[in-house]
Design an enzyme around this catalytic site. Structure first.
Site, PDB file in Angstrom:
ATOM      1  N   CYS A   1       0.861  -1.181   0.000  1.00 23.37           N
ATOM      2  CA  CYS A   1       0.000   0.000   0.000  1.00 23.37           C
ATOM      3  C   CYS A   1       0.901   1.236   0.000  1.00 23.37           C
ATOM      4  O   CYS A   1       2.092   1.134  -0.308  1.00 23.37           O
ATOM      5  CB  CYS A   1      -0.985  -0.017   1.168  1.00 23.37           C
ATOM      6  SG  CYS A   1      -0.271   0.189   2.813  1.00 23.37           S
TER       7      CYS A   1
ATOM      8  N   ASN B   1       2.472   1.473   4.231  1.00 25.10           N
ATOM      9  CA  ASN B   1       2.649   0.220   4.970  1.00 25.10           C
ATOM     10  C   ASN B   1       2.276   0.358   6.447  1.00 25.10           C
ATOM     11  O   ASN B   1       2.912  -0.213   7.317  1.00 25.10           O
ATOM     12  CB  ASN B   1       4.091  -0.294   4.809  1.00 25.10           C
ATOM     13  CG  ASN B   1       4.301  -1.735   5.251  1.00 25.10           C
ATOM     14  OD1 ASN B   1       5.366  -2.072   5.749  1.00 25.10           O
ATOM     15  ND2 ASN B   1       3.311  -2.596   5.082  1.00 25.10           N
TER      16      ASN B   1
ATOM     17  N   CYS C   1      -1.489   0.746   7.146  1.00 27.43           N
ATOM     18  CA  CYS C   1      -2.924   0.447   7.254  1.00 27.43           C
ATOM     19  C   CYS C   1      -3.278  -0.842   6.510  1.00 27.43           C
ATOM     20  O   CYS C   1      -3.419  -1.897   7.106  1.00 27.43           O
ATOM     21  CB  CYS C   1      -3.773   1.604   6.714  1.00 27.43           C
ATOM     22  SG  CYS C   1      -3.627   3.150   7.620  1.00 27.43           S
ATOM     23  N   ARG C   2      -3.416  -0.734   5.193  1.00 28.70           N
ATOM     24  CA  ARG C   2      -3.941  -1.845   4.404  1.00 28.70           C
ATOM     25  C   ARG C   2      -2.970  -3.005   4.243  1.00 28.70           C
ATOM     26  O   ARG C   2      -3.343  -4.164   4.437  1.00 28.70           O
ATOM     27  CB  ARG C   2      -4.377  -1.338   3.024  1.00 28.70           C
ATOM     28  CG  ARG C   2      -5.515  -0.332   3.112  1.00 28.70           C
ATOM     29  CD  ARG C   2      -5.763   0.362   1.800  1.00 28.70           C
ATOM     30  NE  ARG C   2      -4.625   1.239   1.475  1.00 28.70           N
ATOM     31  CZ  ARG C   2      -4.465   1.840   0.315  1.00 28.70           C
ATOM     32  NH1 ARG C   2      -5.345   1.651  -0.656  1.00 28.70           N
ATOM     33  NH2 ARG C   2      -3.429   2.632   0.094  1.00 28.70           N
ATOM     34  N   SER C   3      -1.729  -2.733   3.851  1.00 29.19           N
ATOM     35  CA  SER C   3      -0.817  -3.858   3.579  1.00 29.19           C
ATOM     36  C   SER C   3      -0.422  -4.635   4.831  1.00 29.19           C
ATOM     37  O   SER C   3      -0.368  -5.867   4.775  1.00 29.19           O
ATOM     38  CB  SER C   3       0.406  -3.409   2.769  1.00 29.19           C
ATOM     39  OG  SER C   3       1.141  -2.416   3.425  1.00 29.19           O
TER      40      SER C   3
ATOM     41  N   ASP D   1      -8.033   3.536   0.728  1.00 34.36           N
ATOM     42  CA  ASP D   1      -7.169   3.867   1.858  1.00 34.36           C
ATOM     43  C   ASP D   1      -8.009   4.486   2.974  1.00 34.36           C
ATOM     44  O   ASP D   1      -8.592   5.551   2.790  1.00 34.36           O
ATOM     45  CB  ASP D   1      -6.087   4.843   1.400  1.00 34.36           C
ATOM     46  CG  ASP D   1      -5.000   5.045   2.431  1.00 34.36           C
ATOM     47  OD1 ASP D   1      -5.156   4.598   3.593  1.00 34.36           O
ATOM     48  OD2 ASP D   1      -3.973   5.662   2.085  1.00 34.36           O
TER      49      ASP D   1
END
Length: 168
Positions: free
Chosen positions: A16, A19, A21-23, A133
């Site tokens: 993401c 690095n 939140c999402r990943s 995001d």
């Protein structure tokens, strides 16, 4: 059930923007699915960001809270930026959105481009094309991102289990 994963571990990098939140959430979700399937010696996961905004920082507290509510632990993870060697080392590099996909493709040596995909390409149900995001959003947006990540990781795990993903 016969697995047709390669003898060497198959490696996946979730990517993401920063690095945080999402990943890292995707890394944790996939790691739990791998452990639950008893494949921790066969599949390796990691995560990275396309930017260096938070290198060395733990995941966002809101991402950690959403993950914890669903049985995932992000506390040991630390942000890192993607490195050129990642394109060679990892078998699959999965972007969270079109912006990250574009950045990865622009950095990626031509021969490794088939490894670069969107995570949501693996969602089993009709889902959005990307994982938005949640960084500037609400706790609900973190929950939504987590739900989409879980769906895509389940689909990816199904493909890995039934041997439809191979090294390129």
């Amino acid at each position: 059930m016969k697995l047709s994963l390669p003898k060497e571990p198959f490696s996946i990098l979730f990517v993401c923007t920063a690095n945080i939140c999402r990943s890292p959430t995707a890394e944790s979700v996939m790691r739990k699915q791998i452990v639950d399937a008893g494949l921790e010696k066969r599949i390796i996961v990691d995560s990275a960001g396309t930017h260096d905004y938070y290198v060395g920082a733990p995941p966002d507290v809101r991402a950690q809270a959403a993950a914890r509510r669903h049985g995932y632990d992000l506390t040991s993870l630390r942000a890192r930026q993607i490195q050129p060697a990642d394109f060679e080392v990892f078998d699959l590099l999965l972007a969270m959105d079109m912006n990250n996909l574009g950045i990865l493709r622009s950095m990626c040596p031509q021969r490794y481009l088939p490894k670069v995909r969107l995570l949501m390409d693996y969602a089993r149900r009709e889902s959005p094309a990307v994982i938005e995001d949640p960084f500037s959003g609400t706790a609900r947006q973190f929950e939504t991102a987590l739900a989409h990540i879980e769906e895509a990781c389940m689909g990816l795990m199904d493909l890995l289990m039934y041997g439809r993903i191979t090294r390129r």
